[in-house]
Design a protein around this motif. Structure first.
Motif, PDB file in Angstrom:
ATOM      1  N   ASP A   4      23.012  81.112  40.298  1.00  0.00           N
ATOM      2  CA  ASP A   4      22.335  80.278  39.310  1.00  0.00           C
ATOM      3  C   ASP A   4      20.878  80.167  39.751  1.00  0.00           C
ATOM      4  O   ASP A   4      20.575  79.521  40.774  1.00  0.00           O
ATOM      5  CB  ASP A   4      22.994  78.890  39.248  1.00  0.00           C
ATOM      6  N   ARG A  17      24.514  87.452  42.202  1.00  0.00           N
ATOM      7  CA  ARG A  17      24.902  86.720  40.988  1.00  0.00           C
ATOM      8  C   ARG A  17      24.896  85.238  41.342  1.00  0.00           C
ATOM      9  O   ARG A  17      25.861  84.696  41.859  1.00  0.00           O
ATOM     10  CB  ARG A  17      26.271  87.178  40.497  1.00  0.00           C
ATOM     11  N   ARG A  60      19.408  76.538  40.062  1.00  0.00           N
ATOM     12  CA  ARG A  60      19.963  75.784  41.191  1.00  0.00           C
ATOM     13  C   ARG A  60      19.415  76.321  42.511  1.00  0.00           C
ATOM     14  O   ARG A  60      19.101  75.549  43.422  1.00  0.00           O
ATOM     15  CB  ARG A  60      21.499  75.882  41.189  1.00  0.00           C
ATOM     16  N   PRO A  87      27.827  71.879  38.084  1.00  0.00           N
ATOM     17  CA  PRO A  87      27.776  72.912  37.026  1.00  0.00           C
ATOM     18  C   PRO A  87      26.697  73.942  37.315  1.00  0.00           C
ATOM     19  O   PRO A  87      25.544  73.602  37.566  1.00  0.00           O
ATOM     20  CB  PRO A  87      27.470  72.099  35.756  1.00  0.00           C
ATOM     21  N   CYS A  88      27.090  75.203  37.288  1.00  0.00           N
ATOM     22  CA  CYS A  88      26.160  76.300  37.538  1.00  0.00           C
ATOM     23  C   CYS A  88      26.323  77.354  36.451  1.00  0.00           C
ATOM     24  O   CYS A  88      27.430  77.562  35.931  1.00  0.00           O
ATOM     25  CB  CYS A  88      26.399  76.929  38.913  1.00  0.00           C
ATOM     26  N   TYR A  89      25.217  78.034  36.133  1.00  0.00           N
ATOM     27  CA  TYR A  89      25.222  79.100  35.140  1.00  0.00           C
ATOM     28  C   TYR A  89      24.762  80.377  35.845  1.00  0.00           C
ATOM     29  O   TYR A  89      23.564  80.576  36.082  1.00  0.00           O
ATOM     30  CB  TYR A  89      24.305  78.734  33.970  1.00  0.00           C
ATOM     31  N   ASP A 113      29.699  83.415  41.929  1.00  0.00           N
ATOM     32  CA  ASP A 113      30.646  82.992  40.889  1.00  0.00           C
ATOM     33  C   ASP A 113      32.078  83.306  41.252  1.00  0.00           C
ATOM     34  O   ASP A 113      33.010  82.955  40.539  1.00  0.00           O
ATOM     35  CB  ASP A 113      30.273  83.664  39.570  1.00  0.00           C
ATOM     36  N   GLU A 125      24.002  84.280  36.832  1.00  0.00           N
ATOM     37  CA  GLU A 125      23.405  85.451  36.201  1.00  0.00           C
ATOM     38  C   GLU A 125      23.025  86.446  37.288  1.00  0.00           C
ATOM     39  O   GLU A 125      22.872  86.088  38.455  1.00  0.00           O
ATOM     40  CB  GLU A 125      22.173  85.048  35.397  1.00  0.00           C
TER      41      GLU A 125
END
Length: 484
Positions: A369, A367, A372, A324-326, A481, A328
């Protein structure tokens, strides 16, 4: 009884051949019945044309029809000569030699039927004005005649007349058709017998490897991953057998890795637990006095055990699904500068130099995470600082070509053998006993780095560094992403 593939294949082949033979036989029978008289009439006209050509040739040589008649050549002589040229007497019927007629496959034609054929009595040579020249006078009904011109030196000098054939009697036609039907049945039987033999051979040739595949897959399903198929076939079945061999080999490696993973994980967990239990027992028995230093040691062992469990959990999550990565928007150069600055003090305390070099002057917008990527780069720097001999150096570089960003982390001596560089990202893999648990770490940091790179649709490689140590190359898309 189980209906196997071999039976199905043989049945389909036989059915196809049978249907083909029946269709061809029925078509031939229909053509024979409906075209027998037409066939005889066309052959009769063809014979007339050949005879007219022979008369033209003889007259051309003699110098004309009058000269030919002056030499004593009459219709009887011409017919006799024509019969020799055709391989039969003119009075004999020129029916085709059909396979399966009475007397066998290579029997002579049917006996002559003078009342039907009688070619010699049905032809005569007439002058262009209608005067008979050679042969018997024929019926006056022109509708019953077939005419072909006779040429001498390119001029039409006569016309060859022939009465059309009388209709074939029903008994003669029936006899001829019966013989042809018998031939068709015999040929169909022979073809079906050959098809049966071919079906058996083809079925065995194709089904035998399928039976071997079935037996091999049953063994593999039972856990016998050492099962292998031997084949030199170059078709799809051969490809399937080789794929099964590769699958068995992959499953065997996976099972070996699983067992090794369990053994390594139990060993990694047992060591801190053993130390922790020994210290607690020493406190209980009074061997070690209760003190803040003793409690601090216990806390360090618990912390190390907790870090190992966290890493195992993170790696298990990455194996079950994408990490799981978010994502930005951020500046990769600023991110890297912050991480390097954080590790600079530690490097200095260990007698090492940590440098960020070859960085772009402009910001590198990506872009990713951030957390991470901090974890990935932190693990790499921690690994380099942990195992680089002092005094030594650790270098970090970042390059960008727009859509792709490259980050390089490399150090000075010592390096690793090529075989260890290939396995360095395996969980719990220890490349060197000197780089063991005593040096700290869970042995999962580089494996986690690889999972993070893959989660960003990139890759990470390890190779020998020109500076004497190990070089880690990270290739990431600027938009992690988005799949490439």
């Amino acid at each position: 009884m189980r209906f196997r593939f071999a039976h199905t294949q043989a049945f389909v082949l036989l059915s196809t051949v049978l249907l083909t033979v029946l269709c061809m036989g029925a078509l031939n029978a229909w053509n024979l019945r409906n075209g027998f008289s037409d066939f005889l009439a066309s052959r009769d006209v063809e014979r007339l044309e050949k005879f007219a050509a022979l008369v033209s040739a003889r007259a051309e040589v003699a110098g004309g029809l009058d000269a030919l008649a002056a030499q004593g050549v009459d219709m009887h002589v011409l017919l006799h000569e024509f019969g020799r040229a055709q391989g039969a007497l003119p009075s004999r019927p020129l029916l085709p030699r059909m396979i399966g007629s009475e007397g066998g496959f290579f029997a002579p034609p049917l006996p002559p039927v003078d009342s039907i054929d009688a070619f010699k009595d049905r032809v005569a040579l007439y002058a262009p004005n209608g005067q008979p020249l050679l042969g018997k006078s024929l019926l006056a009904d022109a509708a019953q005649h077939v005419e072909r011109p006779v040429y001498v030196q390119g001029q039409e000098v006569a016309v060859m007349h022939m009465l059309k054939l009388k209709p074939v009697p029903d008994d003669v036609e029936a006899k001829f058709l019966t013989s042809q039907y018998q031939s068709i049945i015999i040929v169909a039987g022979v073809l079906l017998f050959i098809a049966l033999l071919s079906a058996l051979w083809v079925a065995r040739h194709w089904v035998r490897p399928l039976i071997e595949i079935q037996a091999a897959t049953e063994k593999i399903a039972e856990g016998a991953f050492g099962t292998r198929l031997s084949t030199n076939r170059s078709d799809e079945i051969g490809d399937t057998m080789r794929n099964i061999n590769r699958m068995a080999e992959g499953l065997n490696k996976l099972e070996t890795s699983r067992r090794q993973w369990i053994a390594d994980m139990s060993h990694e967990l047992r060591t801190p637990l053993t130390v922790l239990r020994g210290e607690i027992d020493a406190l209980i028995e009074g061997v070690i006095a209760m003190s803040p230093q003793a409690l601090f040691s216990l806390r360090e062992e618990v912390r190390q055990l907790n870090a190992l469990v966290d890493d195992l959990h993170l790696l298990a999550m990455a194996d079950l699904r994408a990490l799981p990565c978010y994502f930005e928007d951020l500046d990769a150069v600023a991110l890297l500068e912050g991480i390097v600055q954080r590790f600079a003090l530690r490097a200095s305390q260990q007698g090492l130099t940590l440098q960020l070099q070859s960085k772009p002057e402009a910001p590198v917008q990506v872009r990713w995470d951030a957390k991470r990527m901090e974890q990935l780069l932190g693990n790499l720097l921690d690994n380099s600082l942990r195992y680089t001999d002092a005094p030594g150096q650790v270098f970090v570089q970042i390059q960008s070509d727009g859509d792709q960003v490259s980050i390089i982390v490399e150090d000075t001596v010592p390096s690793l053998p090529p075989i260890d560089l290939l396995r360095i990202f395996e969980p719990l893999y220890r490349a060197d006993p000197a780089r063991g648990r005593e040096a700290g770490g869970s042995g999962l940091g580089l494996a986690i780095c690889q999972k993070i790179a893959h989660a960003h649709h990139g890759l990470i490689l390890a190779k020998a560094s020109p500076k004497g140590g190990v070089q880690f190359l990270i290739e990431l898309p600027s938009d992690g992403d988005k799949e490439a």
